[in-house]
Design a protein around this motif. Sequence first.
Motif, PDB file in Angstrom:
ATOM      1  N   VAL A   1       0.893  -1.191   0.213  1.00  0.00           N
ATOM      2  CA  VAL A   1       0.028  -0.051  -0.124  1.00  0.00           C
ATOM      3  C   VAL A   1       1.027   1.190   0.027  1.00  0.00           C
ATOM      4  O   VAL A   1       0.664   2.330  -0.840  1.00  0.00           O
ATOM      5  N   THR A   2       1.749   1.171   1.051  1.00  0.00           N
ATOM      6  CA  THR A   2       2.672   2.518   0.904  1.00  0.00           C
ATOM      7  C   THR A   2       3.323   2.634  -0.441  1.00  0.00           C
ATOM      8  O   THR A   2       3.593   3.874  -0.999  1.00  0.00           O
TER       9      THR A   2
ATOM     10  N   TYR B   1       0.940   3.858  -3.305  1.00  0.00           N
ATOM     11  CA  TYR B   1       0.374   5.107  -3.006  1.00  0.00           C
ATOM     12  C   TYR B   1       1.724   6.332  -3.283  1.00  0.00           C
ATOM     13  O   TYR B   1       1.463   7.290  -3.952  1.00  0.00           O
ATOM     14  N   LEU B   2       2.961   6.033  -2.785  1.00  0.00           N
ATOM     15  CA  LEU B   2       3.622   6.939  -2.967  1.00  0.00           C
ATOM     16  C   LEU B   2       4.350   6.855  -4.396  1.00  0.00           C
ATOM     17  O   LEU B   2       4.782   7.954  -5.064  1.00  0.00           O
TER      18      LEU B   2
ATOM     19  N   ILE C   1       2.251   6.605  -7.112  1.00  0.00           N
ATOM     20  CA  ILE C   1       1.368   7.281  -7.854  1.00  0.00           C
ATOM     21  C   ILE C   1       1.246   8.696  -7.397  1.00  0.00           C
ATOM     22  O   ILE C   1       1.427   9.622  -8.405  1.00  0.00           O
ATOM     23  N   LEU C   2       1.609   9.228  -6.105  1.00  0.00           N
ATOM     24  CA  LEU C   2       1.558  10.399  -5.496  1.00  0.00           C
ATOM     25  C   LEU C   2       2.716  11.325  -5.948  1.00  0.00           C
ATOM     26  O   LEU C   2       2.796  12.343  -6.300  1.00  0.00           O
TER      27      LEU C   2
END
Length: 278
Positions: free
Chosen positions: A22-23, A26-27, A29-30
């Motif tokens: 998940v981390t 998310y990182l 993509i962001l």
Amino acid sequence: MITQKQSSLTSLLSRISIPWFVTTVYLSILLLLPIVSLFIKSLHLGLGEFWKVATTPIALSAYNVTFLTALIAALINGVMGTIIAWILVRYEFPGRKLIDSLIDIPFALPTSVAGLVLATVYSPDGWMGHLFSPFGIKIAYTRFGVFVAMLFISLPFVIRTLQPVLEELEPEVEEAAASLGANSREIFSRVIFPPLLPPILTGVALGFSRAVGEFGSIVIISSNMPFRDLIAPVLVFQKLEQYDYIGATIIGAILLLTSLLFLLIINLLQQWGRRYAN
């Protein structure tokens, strides 16, 4: 027994892999994808054209105004922010909580409103500007105004980074050092300053990065004139208005590279500071 151990191992791996997955996603993509896409687009015309656009006279002037002014503002706030944080933590006086709350105004205030307020206060006929006008000093719509705006927006980063560390420092340690014969200078340099150095550097780095990326307040308080007070973020915006998307992307990539390099240097200094503190 083997099946039970395998089941426990699988359960442990699943608990570890899910947060990691998940981390990472998310990182990626962001943060990672936008950064990579920026560099890919900026190198679309080749290294030669990239260097040519990145080193035009107007771009070099904008880099100078942006990075040098942001660095000076961050260093000054490193000193003043440390003093203010020390006073807020170590001293009791009327209005302390109110002042402590006011520190967060740059966080909550929209940057355009901050620029409007600063331009009004520091204009030649403003509350502060008219005090300098008789001496021929103009603040608003000059590079000095850019500097004031960067000071304003970067100050809370140093104070808020340093306050928790100051609150954890036990006065008994200083008293013990004094009882062993240490003078005030030795207590500060050997007992107080070492644990404060990493958070001070962190606050300076955060303040510098915030000042480099500031747009809303500076575009109002400065004249945005090339070779005078034009900063790189405003230059990017001007190039977008001129439909020069490649030029805007290249200058944005230079801003990103420089900020990453500065943060890397600060991280190395923080590691050195932690070893020095230990």
